[in-house]
Write a protein that holds these residues in place. Structure first.
Motif, PDB file in Angstrom:
ATOM      1  N   LEU A  56      53.351  22.219  58.088  1.00  0.00           N
ATOM      2  CA  LEU A  56      53.668  22.122  56.664  1.00  0.00           C
ATOM      3  C   LEU A  56      53.878  23.494  56.055  1.00  0.00           C
ATOM      4  CD1 LEU A  56      51.013  19.436  55.698  1.00  0.00           C
ATOM      5  CD2 LEU A  56      53.451  19.081  56.053  1.00  0.00           C
ATOM      6  N   TYR A  57      53.002  24.421  56.385  1.00  0.00           N
ATOM      7  CA  TYR A  57      53.110  25.782  55.872  1.00  0.00           C
ATOM      8  C   TYR A  57      54.342  26.487  56.444  1.00  0.00           C
ATOM      9  CZ  TYR A  57      48.485  25.434  53.774  1.00  0.00           C
ATOM     10  OH  TYR A  57      47.425  25.065  52.999  1.00  0.00           O
ATOM     11  N   LYS A  67      57.126  25.079  57.397  1.00  0.00           N
ATOM     12  CA  LYS A  67      58.287  24.487  56.739  1.00  0.00           C
ATOM     13  C   LYS A  67      58.512  25.117  55.366  1.00  0.00           C
ATOM     14  CE  LYS A  67      60.182  19.946  55.671  1.00  0.00           C
ATOM     15  NZ  LYS A  67      59.913  18.514  55.688  1.00  0.00           N
ATOM     16  N   TYR A  68      57.422  25.325  54.621  1.00  0.00           N
ATOM     17  CA  TYR A  68      57.520  25.953  53.303  1.00  0.00           C
ATOM     18  C   TYR A  68      58.089  27.367  53.417  1.00  0.00           C
ATOM     19  CZ  TYR A  68      56.290  27.996  48.849  1.00  0.00           C
ATOM     20  OH  TYR A  68      56.352  28.642  47.644  1.00  0.00           O
ATOM     21  N   VAL A  69      57.560  28.146  54.360  1.00  0.00           N
ATOM     22  CA  VAL A  69      58.031  29.522  54.541  1.00  0.00           C
ATOM     23  C   VAL A  69      59.507  29.536  54.911  1.00  0.00           C
ATOM     24  CG1 VAL A  69      57.871  31.541  56.064  1.00  0.00           C
ATOM     25  CG2 VAL A  69      55.805  30.534  55.096  1.00  0.00           C
ATOM     26  N   ARG A  98      61.760  27.379  54.264  1.00  0.00           N
ATOM     27  CA  ARG A  98      62.608  26.884  53.178  1.00  0.00           C
ATOM     28  C   ARG A  98      62.690  27.858  52.013  1.00  0.00           C
ATOM     29  NH1 ARG A  98      61.583  21.025  51.177  1.00  0.00           N
ATOM     30  NH2 ARG A  98      62.765  20.627  53.056  1.00  0.00           N
ATOM     31  N   TYR A  99      61.564  28.422  51.594  1.00  0.00           N
ATOM     32  CA  TYR A  99      61.527  29.183  50.347  1.00  0.00           C
ATOM     33  C   TYR A  99      61.422  30.703  50.495  1.00  0.00           C
ATOM     34  CZ  TYR A  99      60.921  24.635  48.251  1.00  0.00           C
ATOM     35  OH  TYR A  99      61.110  23.341  47.876  1.00  0.00           O
ATOM     36  N   GLU A 100      60.985  31.187  51.620  1.00  0.00           N
ATOM     37  CA  GLU A 100      60.761  32.624  51.744  1.00  0.00           C
ATOM     38  C   GLU A 100      61.891  33.358  52.457  1.00  0.00           C
ATOM     39  OE1 GLU A 100      58.250  34.196  50.313  1.00  0.00           O
ATOM     40  OE2 GLU A 100      57.361  32.335  49.590  1.00  0.00           O
TER      41      GLU A 100
END
Length: 80
Positions: free
Chosen positions: A70-71, A73-75, A77-79
């Motif tokens: 999950l973490y 995927k966030y990185v 996508r957004y970072e």
């Protein structure tokens, strides 16, 4: 290049980092657990995390492994 998860330990806490290419991104911090730290100590590839098969041997490691994607995927996508 392989994406990799690494950890560092300080003050009874484990900090998780996600390496993408030459960049390093902070993922999360959790309380120190010997089993979790030993598993991640040398770093683990993204592929190893996604193909983890040693479920139900260490509940703390199970919980950590289940939240890492999950973490990541966030990185991704957004970072980046």
């Amino acid at each position: 290049m392989k994406n990799k998860i690494t950890v560092s330990k300080a003050n009874d806490m484990i900090t998780f980092y996600f390496h993408v290419g030459k960049k390093r991104f902070f993922l999360f911090v959790q309380k120190y657990s010997k089993g979790v730290y030993d598993f991640f100590e040398g770093g683990r590839s993204e592929e190893e995390i996604r193909n983890f098969r040693m479920w139900n041997k260490n509940p703390r490691l199970d919980k950590t492994i289940s939240k890492i994607p999950l973490y990541m995927k966030y990185v991704l996508r957004y970072e980046i």
